[in-house]
Design a protein around this motif. Structure first.
Motif, PDB file in Angstrom:
ATOM      1  N   ALA A 151      -4.832  -1.930 -10.297  1.00 20.84           N
ATOM      2  CA  ALA A 151      -4.431  -0.771  -9.502  1.00 20.84           C
ATOM      3  C   ALA A 151      -3.112  -1.033  -8.785  1.00 20.84           C
ATOM      4  N   MET A 152      -2.909  -2.256  -8.295  1.00 22.93           N
ATOM      5  CA  MET A 152      -1.664  -2.576  -7.598  1.00 22.93           C
ATOM      6  C   MET A 152      -0.484  -2.506  -8.558  1.00 22.93           C
ATOM      7  N   ARG A 153      -0.662  -2.992  -9.780  1.00 24.20           N
ATOM      8  CA  ARG A 153       0.409  -2.906 -10.774  1.00 24.20           C
ATOM      9  C   ARG A 153       0.725  -1.449 -11.097  1.00 24.20           C
ATOM     10  N   GLN A 154      -0.313  -0.612 -11.187  1.00 21.42           N
ATOM     11  CA  GLN A 154      -0.098   0.812 -11.438  1.00 21.42           C
ATOM     12  C   GLN A 154       0.698   1.457 -10.308  1.00 21.42           C
ATOM     13  N   LEU A 155       0.327   1.142  -9.076  1.00 19.41           N
ATOM     14  CA  LEU A 155       1.019   1.725  -7.929  1.00 19.41           C
ATOM     15  C   LEU A 155       2.485   1.300  -7.887  1.00 19.41           C
TER      16      LEU A 155
ATOM     17  N   VAL B  50     -11.773   9.520   1.536  1.00 22.47           N
ATOM     18  CA  VAL B  50     -11.672  10.649   2.467  1.00 22.47           C
ATOM     19  C   VAL B  50     -10.913  10.233   3.730  1.00 22.47           C
ATOM     20  N   GLY B  51     -11.245   9.069   4.276  1.00 24.60           N
ATOM     21  CA  GLY B  51     -10.564   8.590   5.476  1.00 24.60           C
ATOM     22  C   GLY B  51      -9.072   8.438   5.257  1.00 24.60           C
ATOM     23  N   TYR B  52      -8.696   7.901   4.100  1.00 25.88           N
ATOM     24  CA  TYR B  52      -7.274   7.748   3.775  1.00 25.88           C
ATOM     25  C   TYR B  52      -6.600   9.107   3.645  1.00 25.88           C
ATOM     26  N   ARG B  53      -7.200   9.997   2.852  1.00 32.21           N
ATOM     27  CA  ARG B  53      -6.566  11.295   2.582  1.00 32.21           C
ATOM     28  C   ARG B  53      -6.409  12.126   3.856  1.00 32.21           C
ATOM     29  N   GLU B  54      -7.430  12.140   4.685  1.00 33.01           N
ATOM     30  CA  GLU B  54      -7.338  12.927   5.920  1.00 33.01           C
ATOM     31  C   GLU B  54      -6.243  12.398   6.827  1.00 33.01           C
ATOM     32  N   THR B  55      -6.101  11.085   6.897  1.00 31.26           N
ATOM     33  CA  THR B  55      -5.145  10.495   7.836  1.00 31.26           C
ATOM     34  C   THR B  55      -3.704  10.685   7.375  1.00 31.26           C
ATOM     35  N   VAL B  56      -3.434  10.478   6.074  1.00 38.68           N
ATOM     36  CA  VAL B  56      -2.058  10.680   5.616  1.00 38.68           C
ATOM     37  C   VAL B  56      -1.710  12.169   5.649  1.00 38.68           C
TER      38      VAL B  56
ATOM     39  N   ASP C 160      -2.810  14.388   7.872  1.00 42.71           N
ATOM     40  CA  ASP C 160      -2.526  14.713   9.276  1.00 42.71           C
ATOM     41  C   ASP C 160      -1.118  14.272   9.678  1.00 42.71           C
ATOM     42  N   ALA C 161      -0.646  13.186   9.058  1.00 46.00           N
ATOM     43  CA  ALA C 161       0.684  12.667   9.388  1.00 46.00           C
ATOM     44  C   ALA C 161       1.777  13.284   8.522  1.00 46.00           C
ATOM     45  N   GLY C 162       1.408  14.173   7.604  1.00 52.90           N
ATOM     46  CA  GLY C 162       2.386  14.796   6.724  1.00 52.90           C
ATOM     47  C   GLY C 162       2.957  13.850   5.685  1.00 52.90           C
ATOM     48  N   LEU C 163       2.183  12.829   5.308  1.00 49.18           N
ATOM     49  CA  LEU C 163       2.648  11.835   4.329  1.00 49.18           C
ATOM     50  C   LEU C 163       2.027  12.106   2.969  1.00 49.18           C
ATOM     51  N   PRO C 164       2.668  11.638   1.883  1.00 46.76           N
ATOM     52  CA  PRO C 164       2.139  11.882   0.538  1.00 46.76           C
ATOM     53  C   PRO C 164       0.943  10.983   0.231  1.00 46.76           C
ATOM     54  N   GLU C 165       0.094  11.451  -0.680  1.00 46.07           N
ATOM     55  CA  GLU C 165      -1.002  10.630  -1.194  1.00 46.07           C
ATOM     56  C   GLU C 165      -0.497   9.817  -2.378  1.00 46.07           C
ATOM     57  N   LEU C 166      -0.725   8.503  -2.322  1.00 44.39           N
ATOM     58  CA  LEU C 166      -0.377   7.597  -3.419  1.00 44.39           C
ATOM     59  C   LEU C 166      -1.653   6.841  -3.769  1.00 44.39           C
ATOM     60  N   VAL C 167      -2.334   7.254  -4.817  1.00 41.11           N
ATOM     61  CA  VAL C 167      -3.695   6.777  -5.059  1.00 41.11           C
ATOM     62  C   VAL C 167      -3.834   6.138  -6.439  1.00 41.11           C
ATOM     63  N   ALA C 168      -4.481   4.974  -6.477  1.00 43.25           N
ATOM     64  CA  ALA C 168      -4.959   4.358  -7.707  1.00 43.25           C
ATOM     65  C   ALA C 168      -6.405   3.940  -7.458  1.00 43.25           C
TER      66      ALA C 168
ATOM     67  N   ARG D 197       5.717   4.710   5.881  1.00 44.46           N
ATOM     68  CA  ARG D 197       5.705   6.114   5.485  1.00 44.46           C
ATOM     69  C   ARG D 197       5.321   6.327   4.024  1.00 44.46           C
ATOM     70  N   ARG D 198       5.303   5.299   3.225  1.00 44.02           N
ATOM     71  CA  ARG D 198       4.889   5.411   1.820  1.00 44.02           C
ATOM     72  C   ARG D 198       3.646   4.541   1.654  1.00 44.02           C
ATOM     73  N   ILE D 199       2.527   5.064   2.153  1.00 42.33           N
ATOM     74  CA  ILE D 199       1.277   4.298   2.237  1.00 42.33           C
ATOM     75  C   ILE D 199       0.380   4.662   1.051  1.00 42.33           C
ATOM     76  N   ALA D 200       0.110   3.694   0.211  1.00 48.20           N
ATOM     77  CA  ALA D 200      -0.750   3.899  -0.954  1.00 48.20           C
ATOM     78  C   ALA D 200      -2.164   3.419  -0.646  1.00 48.20           C
ATOM     79  N   THR D 201      -3.088   3.801  -1.507  1.00 51.95           N
ATOM     80  CA  THR D 201      -4.447   3.259  -1.397  1.00 51.95           C
ATOM     81  C   THR D 201      -4.954   2.834  -2.762  1.00 51.95           C
ATOM     82  N   ILE D 202      -5.691   1.745  -2.773  1.00 49.74           N
ATOM     83  CA  ILE D 202      -6.498   1.371  -3.936  1.00 49.74           C
ATOM     84  C   ILE D 202      -7.912   1.794  -3.590  1.00 49.74           C
ATOM     85  N   ALA D 203      -8.325   2.938  -4.107  1.00 54.13           N
ATOM     86  CA  ALA D 203      -9.614   3.529  -3.748  1.00 54.13           C
ATOM     87  C   ALA D 203     -10.742   2.861  -4.524  1.00 54.13           C
TER      88      ALA D 203
END
Length: 335
Positions: free
Chosen positions: A234-238, A206-212, A214-222, A187-193
């Motif tokens: 990016a992983m250290r930042q996240l 776009v694929g990440y943002r649309e999918t989270v 749709d599931a009502g989950l937060p965006e966690l992006v680096a 439920r806390r799914i991040a992405t390294i874009a």
């Protein structure tokens, strides 16, 4: 002492059981001739040892029988362990070899390199140009197309240029990967874009943002740039900003490799604490610790499809503007 006479076009035609004009079209690379006839002509050429007069053919056809593959990247990036670039080169080379044409590899990773490529290609030293790894709204593909030079791009050109391109289903591939994480209870799914001046980076985000969403989950992006170094940063930042994250989708396998190492160094267990998925399915993905779940893109076939499209355009055929190849989720132990 007599000198053996060189095989002629007429001799090839007799051996293949076709007309001289058909042999000429096959030798000159036309794709309008049926594959069975082309095979018969090629066999006759090989059996007789026929060698086309390339200089004469170039004068008559105004063709060079060469195709440029332009990569707007530094040499250190193209020839690194990122297998995307070698895969494209391999696919392009395979198709050009089958068509008896030469590959001219050109790197345009600097302003001077870009100018050199522009001079060479606009000077019509090649019959067509393939663009891979375009950054930003590069005007060169559109310039060449307006000059009547066949152009095919890897990925949709940014800036609205209506040019033929071949790509993979970035959005669909990422969506399947993120849905897999959601279905596994994350439920806390991040992405390294990836970089946002490249269509692959844009569409995977776009694929990440649309999918989270749709599931009502937060965006966690680096953000990274598809390299290992950027993936680690990016992983250290996240981890600093979202220490409770439970999954990471990295937009390239190299960034995912670095994410795995950073998670291990931070004391997180993969996948027990944090699941990780990458994109590309490079060869080393199966040998990370743990083996990396990833989205497979058919990168060699991408190079081949680009080349087939270009050769069709050069032969005067119509092609669709967009040709999209499927992607596949490869499930391993990291997710």
């Amino acid at each position: 002492m007599t000198t053996a006479q060189r095989p002629t076009l007429e001799a090839v035609a007799r051996r293949a059981g076709v007309s001289r004009a058909t042999v000429s079209r096959v030798v000159n690379g036309s794709t309008t001739v049926a594959e069975s006839i082309r095979d018969a002509v090629r066999r006759a050429v090989e059996e007789l040892g026929y060698v086309p007069n390339l200089a004469a053919r170039s004068l008559v056809t105004q063709r060079t029988d060469s195709v440029a593959l332009v990569m707007p990247e530094e040499a250190t990036r193209v020839f690194s362990d990122d297998q995307v670039f070698p895969g494209i080169i391999r696919g392009v080379s395979q198709e050009l070899e089958a068509a008896d044409k030469q590959l001219v590899l050109m790197l345009a990773g600097s302003p001077a390199g870009h100018q050199r490529v522009e001079r060479y290609t606009t000077g019509r030293h090649v019959d067509g140009v393939l663009f891979a790894s375009l950054h930003g709204e590069d005007p060169l593909p559109g310039t060449l197309a307006r000059l009547g030079i066949p152009v095919v791009c890897s990925g949709r050109p940014l800036g609205g240029a209506q040019l033929p391109y071949v790509d993979v289903d970035h959005v669909g591939g990422v969506s399947r990967a993120v849905r897999y994480l959601i279905e596994g209870g994350r439920r806390r799914i991040a992405t390294i874009a990836g970089p946002q001046d490249m269509v692959a980076g844009i569409e995977r985000l776009v694929g990440y943002r649309e999918t989270v969403a749709d599931a009502g989950l937060p965006e966690l992006v680096a953000f990274g740039d598809f390299t290992r170094e950027s993936g680690g940063a990016a992983m250290r930042q996240l981890l600093a900003e979202h220490p409770d994250l439970d999954a990471v989708f990295a937009a390239s396998d190299l960034m995912a490799h670095a994410a795995l190492r950073t998670l291990r160094e931070s004391g997180r267990r993969v996948p027990a604490d944090v699941a990780v998925i990458g994109f590309d399915d490079i060869e080393t993905a199966a040998y990370t610790e743990p083996p990396l779940t990833t989205v497979r893109q058919p990168i060699v076939e991408l190079g081949r499809a680009m080349t087939r499209q270009l050769l069709r355009i050069a032969a005067g055929e119509d092609v669709e503007q967009a040709f999209i190849l499927p992607t596949e989720l490869i499930v391993r132990d990291s997710a």
